[in-house]
Design a protein around this motif. Structure first.
Motif, PDB file in Angstrom:
ATOM      1  N   ILE A 277     -14.246  -8.751   6.069  1.00  0.00           N
ATOM      2  CA  ILE A 277     -13.905  -9.887   6.931  1.00  0.00           C
ATOM      3  C   ILE A 277     -14.286  -9.554   8.371  1.00  0.00           C
ATOM      4  O   ILE A 277     -14.901 -10.362   9.072  1.00  0.00           O
ATOM      5  N   TYR A 278     -13.939  -8.347   8.812  1.00  0.00           N
ATOM      6  CA  TYR A 278     -14.307  -7.919  10.165  1.00  0.00           C
ATOM      7  C   TYR A 278     -15.822  -7.906  10.328  1.00  0.00           C
ATOM      8  O   TYR A 278     -16.368  -8.408  11.318  1.00  0.00           O
ATOM      9  N   ARG A 279     -16.526  -7.367   9.347  1.00  0.00           N
ATOM     10  CA  ARG A 279     -17.988  -7.332   9.394  1.00  0.00           C
ATOM     11  C   ARG A 279     -18.549  -8.750   9.446  1.00  0.00           C
ATOM     12  O   ARG A 279     -19.492  -9.036  10.182  1.00  0.00           O
ATOM     13  N   GLY A 280     -17.949  -9.661   8.675  1.00  0.00           N
ATOM     14  CA  GLY A 280     -18.396 -11.045   8.683  1.00  0.00           C
ATOM     15  C   GLY A 280     -18.280 -11.683  10.060  1.00  0.00           C
ATOM     16  O   GLY A 280     -19.195 -12.379  10.512  1.00  0.00           O
ATOM     17  N   PHE A 281     -17.156 -11.455  10.728  1.00  0.00           N
ATOM     18  CA  PHE A 281     -17.005 -11.980  12.088  1.00  0.00           C
ATOM     19  C   PHE A 281     -17.998 -11.328  13.049  1.00  0.00           C
ATOM     20  O   PHE A 281     -18.544 -11.986  13.934  1.00  0.00           O
ATOM     21  N   GLN A 282     -18.262 -10.047  12.874  1.00  0.00           N
ATOM     22  CA  GLN A 282     -19.245  -9.364  13.719  1.00  0.00           C
ATOM     23  C   GLN A 282     -20.633  -9.974  13.511  1.00  0.00           C
ATOM     24  O   GLN A 282     -21.364 -10.204  14.474  1.00  0.00           O
TER      25      GLN A 282
ATOM     26  N   LEU B  57       0.850  -1.188   0.000  1.00  0.00           N
ATOM     27  CA  LEU B  57       0.000   0.000   0.000  1.00  0.00           C
ATOM     28  C   LEU B  57       0.884   1.236   0.000  1.00  0.00           C
ATOM     29  O   LEU B  57       1.785   1.358   0.829  1.00  0.00           O
ATOM     30  N   LYS B  58       0.602   2.146  -0.897  1.00  0.00           N
ATOM     31  CA  LYS B  58       1.440   3.331  -1.044  1.00  0.00           C
ATOM     32  C   LYS B  58       0.967   4.493  -0.164  1.00  0.00           C
ATOM     33  O   LYS B  58       1.767   5.284   0.303  1.00  0.00           O
ATOM     34  N   GLU B  59      -0.321   4.590   0.051  1.00  0.00           N
ATOM     35  CA  GLU B  59      -0.877   5.721   0.785  1.00  0.00           C
ATOM     36  C   GLU B  59      -0.955   5.420   2.284  1.00  0.00           C
ATOM     37  O   GLU B  59      -1.435   4.366   2.682  1.00  0.00           O
ATOM     38  N   GLU B  60      -0.538   6.380   3.086  1.00  0.00           N
ATOM     39  CA  GLU B  60      -0.541   6.219   4.535  1.00  0.00           C
ATOM     40  C   GLU B  60      -1.943   5.966   5.079  1.00  0.00           C
ATOM     41  O   GLU B  60      -2.138   5.130   5.958  1.00  0.00           O
ATOM     42  N   TYR B  61      -2.929   6.678   4.571  1.00  0.00           N
ATOM     43  CA  TYR B  61      -4.286   6.524   5.085  1.00  0.00           C
ATOM     44  C   TYR B  61      -4.828   5.116   4.821  1.00  0.00           C
ATOM     45  O   TYR B  61      -5.589   4.585   5.631  1.00  0.00           O
ATOM     46  N   LEU B  62      -4.415   4.473   3.731  1.00  0.00           N
ATOM     47  CA  LEU B  62      -4.829   3.097   3.471  1.00  0.00           C
ATOM     48  C   LEU B  62      -4.116   2.135   4.422  1.00  0.00           C
ATOM     49  O   LEU B  62      -4.725   1.193   4.932  1.00  0.00           O
ATOM     50  N   ARG B  63      -2.837   2.387   4.675  1.00  0.00           N
ATOM     51  CA  ARG B  63      -2.102   1.555   5.634  1.00  0.00           C
ATOM     52  C   ARG B  63      -2.709   1.680   7.025  1.00  0.00           C
ATOM     53  O   ARG B  63      -2.833   0.692   7.754  1.00  0.00           O
ATOM     54  N   GLU B  64      -3.106   2.892   7.415  1.00  0.00           N
ATOM     55  CA  GLU B  64      -3.713   3.101   8.729  1.00  0.00           C
ATOM     56  C   GLU B  64      -5.057   2.370   8.838  1.00  0.00           C
ATOM     57  O   GLU B  64      -5.361   1.779   9.877  1.00  0.00           O
ATOM     58  N   ALA B  65      -5.849   2.417   7.771  1.00  0.00           N
ATOM     59  CA  ALA B  65      -7.141   1.721   7.791  1.00  0.00           C
ATOM     60  C   ALA B  65      -6.929   0.218   7.928  1.00  0.00           C
ATOM     61  O   ALA B  65      -7.608  -0.443   8.720  1.00  0.00           O
ATOM     62  N   CYS B  66      -5.976  -0.319   7.176  1.00  0.00           N
ATOM     63  CA  CYS B  66      -5.695  -1.758   7.268  1.00  0.00           C
ATOM     64  C   CYS B  66      -5.191  -2.126   8.652  1.00  0.00           C
ATOM     65  O   CYS B  66      -5.580  -3.168   9.197  1.00  0.00           O
ATOM     66  N   ALA B  67      -4.348  -1.293   9.227  1.00  0.00           N
ATOM     67  CA  ALA B  67      -3.828  -1.566  10.570  1.00  0.00           C
ATOM     68  C   ALA B  67      -4.959  -1.584  11.590  1.00  0.00           C
ATOM     69  O   ALA B  67      -4.972  -2.416  12.505  1.00  0.00           O
TER      70      ALA B  67
ATOM     71  N   ALA C 243      -6.883  -4.819  11.061  1.00  0.00           N
ATOM     72  CA  ALA C 243      -6.054  -5.938  11.508  1.00  0.00           C
ATOM     73  C   ALA C 243      -6.093  -6.049  13.032  1.00  0.00           C
ATOM     74  O   ALA C 243      -6.200  -7.151  13.579  1.00  0.00           O
ATOM     75  N   LYS C 244      -6.041  -4.913  13.709  1.00  0.00           N
ATOM     76  CA  LYS C 244      -6.114  -4.900  15.173  1.00  0.00           C
ATOM     77  C   LYS C 244      -7.464  -5.451  15.634  1.00  0.00           C
ATOM     78  O   LYS C 244      -7.529  -6.301  16.522  1.00  0.00           O
ATOM     79  N   ARG C 245      -8.541  -5.007  15.018  1.00  0.00           N
ATOM     80  CA  ARG C 245      -9.872  -5.474  15.393  1.00  0.00           C
ATOM     81  C   ARG C 245     -10.047  -6.969  15.115  1.00  0.00           C
ATOM     82  O   ARG C 245     -10.706  -7.673  15.883  1.00  0.00           O
ATOM     83  N   LEU C 246      -9.475  -7.449  14.020  1.00  0.00           N
ATOM     84  CA  LEU C 246      -9.628  -8.858  13.656  1.00  0.00           C
ATOM     85  C   LEU C 246      -8.922  -9.784  14.636  1.00  0.00           C
ATOM     86  O   LEU C 246      -9.285 -10.954  14.752  1.00  0.00           O
TER      87      LEU C 246
ATOM     88  N   CYS D 168      -9.669 -13.959  15.135  1.00  0.00           N
ATOM     89  CA  CYS D 168      -8.861 -14.928  14.391  1.00  0.00           C
ATOM     90  C   CYS D 168      -7.378 -14.579  14.551  1.00  0.00           C
ATOM     91  O   CYS D 168      -7.029 -13.525  15.058  1.00  0.00           O
ATOM     92  N   ARG D 169      -6.550 -15.502  14.094  1.00  0.00           N
ATOM     93  CA  ARG D 169      -5.111 -15.215  13.969  1.00  0.00           C
ATOM     94  C   ARG D 169      -4.974 -14.564  12.596  1.00  0.00           C
ATOM     95  O   ARG D 169      -5.063 -15.230  11.581  1.00  0.00           O
ATOM     96  N   PHE D 170      -4.779 -13.261  12.581  1.00  0.00           N
ATOM     97  CA  PHE D 170      -4.818 -12.511  11.318  1.00  0.00           C
ATOM     98  C   PHE D 170      -3.445 -12.012  10.921  1.00  0.00           C
ATOM     99  O   PHE D 170      -2.664 -11.577  11.758  1.00  0.00           O
ATOM    100  N   GLN D 171      -3.186 -12.063   9.606  1.00  0.00           N
ATOM    101  CA  GLN D 171      -1.952 -11.478   9.084  1.00  0.00           C
ATOM    102  C   GLN D 171      -2.144 -11.055   7.633  1.00  0.00           C
ATOM    103  O   GLN D 171      -3.005 -11.583   6.929  1.00  0.00           O
ATOM    104  N   VAL D 172      -1.352 -10.094   7.223  1.00  0.00           N
ATOM    105  CA  VAL D 172      -1.270  -9.678   5.823  1.00  0.00           C
ATOM    106  C   VAL D 172       0.132 -10.025   5.354  1.00  0.00           C
ATOM    107  O   VAL D 172       1.113  -9.682   6.019  1.00  0.00           O
ATOM    108  N   LEU D 173       0.219 -10.734   4.233  1.00  0.00           N
ATOM    109  CA  LEU D 173       1.507 -11.038   3.609  1.00  0.00           C
ATOM    110  C   LEU D 173       1.559 -10.335   2.256  1.00  0.00           C
ATOM    111  O   LEU D 173       0.683 -10.554   1.418  1.00  0.00           O
ATOM    112  N   GLU D 174       2.568  -9.510   2.068  1.00  0.00           N
ATOM    113  CA  GLU D 174       2.724  -8.770   0.823  1.00  0.00           C
ATOM    114  C   GLU D 174       3.881  -9.358   0.027  1.00  0.00           C
ATOM    115  O   GLU D 174       4.959  -9.596   0.577  1.00  0.00           O
TER     116      GLU D 174
END
Length: 160
Positions: free
Chosen positions: A146-151, A12-22, A25-28, A32-38
């Motif tokens: 994914i987060y919404r699905g778990f909710q 992800l190039k944009e900081e705001y997208l990285r922050e949203a994903c972070a 990821a924290k909420r997930l 679950c055991r959650f990870q992003v692999l790039e």
């Protein structure tokens, strides 16, 4: 606890997208055991030929397939995939462990898409929409769903 991995080509190039994903990821982590692999994108010239794009997708596809654990449930995000509503994705999240799978991998290719071998390996081909979105936004949208699905699965109030 189910392991959920988002396996994607590119960073992800944009900081705001990285922050949203972070944030997602924290909420997930509660569900679950959650990870992003790039994985690194293959380099292409400014105006690549169809053959160059095909070679790029094959190379990325081989690297993606190496990262999908044996026996994991794999969902490939592709435009020709099945469109699910949020409760439908929640059912996929619920049913995966019931099928004896302890790991789910959602695969996002580059902006050129995914190699056919990756799509053939997938247990589910998933389309986010018939609309076109910026490629980098797809990751944020997927994590949110994914987060919404778990909710939904746990009776949380977030999805309302």
């Amino acid at each position: 606890m189910l392991g959920v991995t988002v396996l994607c080509v590119g960073r992800l190039k944009e900081e705001y997208l990285r922050e949203a994903c972070a944030e997602y990821a924290k909420r997930l982590g509660a569900f679950c055991r959650f990870q992003v692999l790039e994985l690194e994108e293959e380099r292409l010239p400014q105006s690549p030929s169809d053959a160059q794009i095909s070679r790029c997708l094959e190379a990325e596809g081989r690297r993606l397939l190496e990262k999908i654990p044996q026996g994991a449930f794999a969902a490939a995000l592709c435009i020709e995939g099945k469109e699910l509503d949020s409760p439908g994705l929640a059912r996929v999240l619920e049913e995966t462990p019931l099928r004896g799978k302890s790991q789910m991998v959602f695969v996002i290719g580059s902006s050129w898409g995914l190699d056919d071998e990756v799509k053939r390996r997938a247990d589910l081909r998933l389309s986010m929409s018939r609309m076109t979105f910026p490629h980098q936004l797809a990751r944020v949208m997927l994590l949110e769903q994914i987060y919404r699905g778990f909710q939904i699965s746990t009776g949380g109030k977030y999805h309302k």
